[in-house]
Write a protein that holds these residues in place. Structure first.
Motif, short mmCIF file in Angstrom:
data_model
loop_
_atom_site.label_atom_id
_atom_site.label_comp_id
_atom_site.label_asym_id
_atom_site.label_seq_id
_atom_site.Cartn_x
_atom_site.Cartn_y
_atom_site.Cartn_z
N THR A 1 0.84 -1.21 0.00
CA THR A 1 0.00 0.00 0.00
C THR A 1 0.87 1.26 0.00
OG1 THR A 1 -1.54 -1.29 1.37
CG2 THR A 1 -2.07 1.03 1.01
N PHE A 2 1.66 1.41 -1.05
CA PHE A 2 2.59 2.54 -1.17
C PHE A 2 1.87 3.78 -1.68
CE2 PHE A 2 5.57 -0.93 -1.04
CZ PHE A 2 6.70 -0.40 -0.42
N THR A 3 2.26 4.93 -1.11
CA THR A 3 1.78 6.22 -1.60
C THR A 3 2.94 7.19 -1.71
OG1 THR A 3 1.31 7.16 0.58
CG2 THR A 3 -0.46 5.89 -0.47
N ALA A 4 2.79 8.19 -2.55
CA ALA A 4 3.73 9.31 -2.63
C ALA A 4 2.90 10.58 -2.53
CB ALA A 4 4.50 9.28 -3.94
N ASN A 5 3.19 11.37 -1.49
CA ASN A 5 2.42 12.58 -1.22
C ASN A 5 0.92 12.29 -1.15
OD1 ASN A 5 4.89 13.94 -1.35
ND2 ASN A 5 4.60 14.50 -3.49
N GLY A 6 0.60 11.11 -0.61
CA GLY A 6 -0.79 10.73 -0.39
C GLY A 6 -1.46 10.02 -1.55
N ALA A 7 -0.84 9.98 -2.73
CA ALA A 7 -1.44 9.32 -3.91
C ALA A 7 -0.84 7.93 -4.08
CB ALA A 7 -1.19 10.15 -5.17
N SER A 8 -1.68 6.98 -4.44
CA SER A 8 -1.21 5.60 -4.57
C SER A 8 -0.16 5.48 -5.66
CB SER A 8 -2.38 4.68 -4.92
OG SER A 8 -1.90 3.36 -5.17
N ILE A 9 0.92 4.73 -5.35
CA ILE A 9 1.94 4.43 -6.35
C ILE A 9 2.16 2.91 -6.43
CG2 ILE A 9 3.13 6.64 -6.25
CD1 ILE A 9 5.17 5.39 -4.34
N ASP A 10 1.16 2.14 -6.01
CA ASP A 10 1.20 0.70 -6.21
C ASP A 10 0.99 0.38 -7.68
OD1 ASP A 10 1.63 -0.14 -3.59
OD2 ASP A 10 -0.51 -0.06 -3.10
N PRO A 11 1.67 -0.65 -8.20
CA PRO A 11 1.40 -1.04 -9.59
C PRO A 11 0.00 -1.63 -9.71
CG PRO A 11 2.86 -2.63 -8.54
CD PRO A 11 2.71 -1.48 -7.58
N SER A 12 -0.62 -1.44 -10.85
CA SER A 12 -1.93 -2.04 -11.07
C SER A 12 -1.78 -3.55 -11.20
CB SER A 12 -2.57 -1.45 -12.34
OG SER A 12 -1.75 -1.71 -13.47
N GLN A 13 -2.87 -4.27 -11.00
CA GLN A 13 -2.82 -5.73 -10.96
C GLN A 13 -3.44 -6.38 -12.19
OE1 GLN A 13 -1.10 -7.29 -8.47
NE2 GLN A 13 -0.60 -5.17 -7.92
N ASP A 14 -3.58 -5.64 -13.27
CA ASP A 14 -4.24 -6.23 -14.44
C ASP A 14 -3.32 -7.23 -15.14
OD1 ASP A 14 -3.44 -4.92 -17.41
OD2 ASP A 14 -2.69 -3.85 -15.66
N LYS A 15 -3.88 -8.08 -15.95
CA LYS A 15 -3.14 -9.11 -16.68
C LYS A 15 -3.14 -8.86 -18.19
CE LYS A 15 -2.42 -11.48 -12.92
NZ LYS A 15 -1.07 -11.58 -12.32
N GLU A 16 -3.72 -7.76 -18.62
CA GLU A 16 -3.84 -7.50 -20.05
C GLU A 16 -2.64 -6.72 -20.56
OE1 GLU A 16 -6.85 -5.09 -23.05
OE2 GLU A 16 -7.64 -5.97 -21.18
N ALA A 17 -2.00 -7.24 -21.59
CA ALA A 17 -0.81 -6.60 -22.15
C ALA A 17 -1.18 -5.42 -23.03
CB ALA A 17 -0.01 -7.62 -22.94
N PRO A 18 -0.28 -4.45 -23.20
CA PRO A 18 -0.52 -3.36 -24.15
C PRO A 18 -0.56 -3.88 -25.58
CG PRO A 18 1.26 -2.82 -22.61
CD PRO A 18 0.98 -4.28 -22.46
#
Length: 525
Positions: free
Chosen positions: A105-122
């Motif tokens: 549950t990482f944040t920077a200046n209060g905003a989430s900086i966790d990586p998203s957990q999706d499995k769909e590639a670009p």
């Protein structure tokens, strides 16, 4: 969501050597955005019973929440770069293992900086194409990929023969550096998102670097004292020439401007306002003086770096850097440039890479351009003989790109403790050391050519470590220069020589104005 809507992403991992009682966590902070993240406050959660015990910056804990500040000396995460913070933890012991207790549950200046957990590639990047090329670089761009959350960046794979490399970029474009001249490269690119899902690779394209720039010949300004053109009052080199008889001056220094200005500037003030940074691509600063000097037969060598920070430190776009140098050449109508590097650039590999790429292009576009590099040299047989290791690495980068400077000017000053007491002997040691080094960097140069590409630039009078370069030393150095037919006899600075008794900036020796520079004026190679 656009590709740069998320800028900072954190990932945590335990470092080897931990146990259930104590372990160290490394948090990798990647800035995928277009702008720098400055001094962020990083927060994350830890399980019950886990306490932060040490950190290189500032760390505090309130229950399950740990807050950390990056150390003051590295508190900026530049766009497209990675910063790491390392935190030690006292763990709660028992049967569990440290991986189960990783912070989350990482944040920077209060905003989430966790990586998203999706499995769909670009999606796969399309329309990969090669733009400009130089002897050591290729510029490429492609159509941006898409993703269900956000594209984090692109991985570019390039190869030539058995050599293969990869580089990452956050934008749909890249300049590949440190390439081999006249070589065909095969390039592919794939996109990735914040969850490390990768697209398929694009179709391959090929690009060929240009041939190495032609050798623009030996240095043709054999007598050239250094002038600090930003002194107060501003010196007039036309008047200096009449007083001393010298027909060349290395006029410095053009540097980066104040306030992050990405332009080559004459920094003529304190930066508190007014016209402190004058853009050298459009300014008339010094032009009247330079014209008077050149009309009398003199040669102006514009010097970059030296008395300030080089532009390469802040300008990261090679085409813009090249255009800036071209703008200065066009504005001042000069055909000689000097790069006086003795600080940050010699320790900044990325800045050096940008410099080499820009200079390669500049030489191709300006067939009469001659380049000098003024670099620190020492004559201490117990430590350093010749150029510093950092300076040699810069020259090796130039040589690898096929660049042959017309002059490598040794800055002979502040010799090490093991150098001879006689400053001329120390200077001779340094020049002989430079000769050996340049033979190794450019093995195709014969001995006479190596000496023709060497310059000698002592510090007139009292040096930084209180050793004194005397007028007799200057005469000895002139005789040595004549014996070896070196490319340039120089000296630092004509300002000191013009006013030798000045309290702070004079030579500190018993002499008349311009005595050192008058000796330079007698040199004939």
């Amino acid at each position: 969501m656009s590709a740069n809507q998320i800028s900072l992403v954190a990932k945590a991992q335990w470092l080897p050597g931990g146990n259930q009682w104590y372990s160290t966590c490394r948090v990798t902070l990647t800035n995928y955005g277009d702008t720098d993240v400055v001094n962020p406050t990083i927060s994350f959660r830890v399980p019950n019973g886990v306490t932060a015990s040490s950190y290189s910056g500032e760390v505090s804990q309130d229950g399950n929440t740990v807050t950390a500040l990056l150390p003051s000396y590295q508190n900026t995460i530049a766009a497209g770069t990675v910063q790491e913070l390392t935190v030690g933890f006292n763990l709660r012991g028992g049967d569990s293992t440290p991986p189960a207790w990783l912070p989350d549950t990482f944040t920077a200046n209060g905003a989430s900086i966790d990586p998203s957990q999706d499995k769909e590639a670009p999606t796969t990047p399309l329309n990969l194409r090669v733009g400009s090329a130089s002897a050591a670089s290729l510029a490429l761009d492609w159509d941006a990929a898409g993703d269900n959350t956000a594209v984090a960046g692109y991985e570019v794979a390039y190869s030539a023969g058995d050599s293969a490399f990869t580089v990452r970029t956050v934008r749909p474009s890249v300049v590949l550096y440190q390439l081999t001249p006249a070589t065909e490269y095969t390039v592919r690119v794939r996109a990735f998102d914040y969850s490390d899902n990768f697209s398929d690779q694009s179709e391959a394209v090929t690009g060929t670097t240009t041939a190495a720039p032609a050798d623009h010949g030996d240095w043709d300004v054999p007598r050239a004292a250094v002038v600090n053109y930003l002194d107060d009052p501003i010196p007039q080199i036309a008047a200096y020439a009449k007083e001393s008889g010298v027909d060349g001056f290395l006029v410095g220094s053009v540097t980066r401007g104040f306030g992050g200005t990405k332009k080559p500037c004459w920094v003529t003030g304190s930066g508190d306002g007014g016209d402190a940074s004058q853009d050298a691509t459009v300014s008339d600063f010094g032009k009247a003086d330079f014209t008077a000097f050149t009309e009398a037969g003199g040669t102006v060598v514009l010097s970059f770096g030296g008395f300030g920070e080089p532009l390469e430190i802040i300008e990261t776009d090679v085409p813009s850097l090249t255009a800036s140098y071209q703008g200065v050449l066009d504005n001042y109508q000069v055909s000689h440039l000097d790069f006086s590097f003795d600080g940050a650039l010699l320790y900044d590999n990325d800045a050096q890479t940008r410099h080499v790429a820009a200079i390669g292009r500049l030489l191709q576009d300006n067939p009469t351009l001659k380049l000098s590099y003024t670099l620190p040299a020492d004559g201490d047989p117990t430590g350093l003989l010749g150029l510093t290791g950092e300076s040699v690495r810069l020259l090796q980068r130039l040589a690898a790109a096929g660049i042959q400077p017309a002059l490598i000017n040794g800055a002979l000053m502040g010799f090490g403790p093991g150098a001879p007491a006689g400053v001329f002997e120390a200077s001779k040691n340094a020049l002989n050391g430079m000769f050996t080094q340049l033979q190794a960097v450019w093995p195709d140069w014969d001995s006479a050519k190596v000496w023709r590409r060497i310059g000698a630039c002592p510090m007139f009078g009292r040096n930084f470590n209180d050793k004194v370069f005397t007028l007799e030393n200057m005469r000895q150095l002139a005789a040595f220069a004549t014996e070896r037919s070196i490319g340039c006899l120089s000296g630092w600075t004509a300002n000191r020589d013009a006013d030798p008794g000045a309290m702070a900036q004079g030579t500190g020796v018993d002499q008349q104005p311009f005595d050192f520079t008058k000796i330079i004026a007698t040199y004939q190679k």
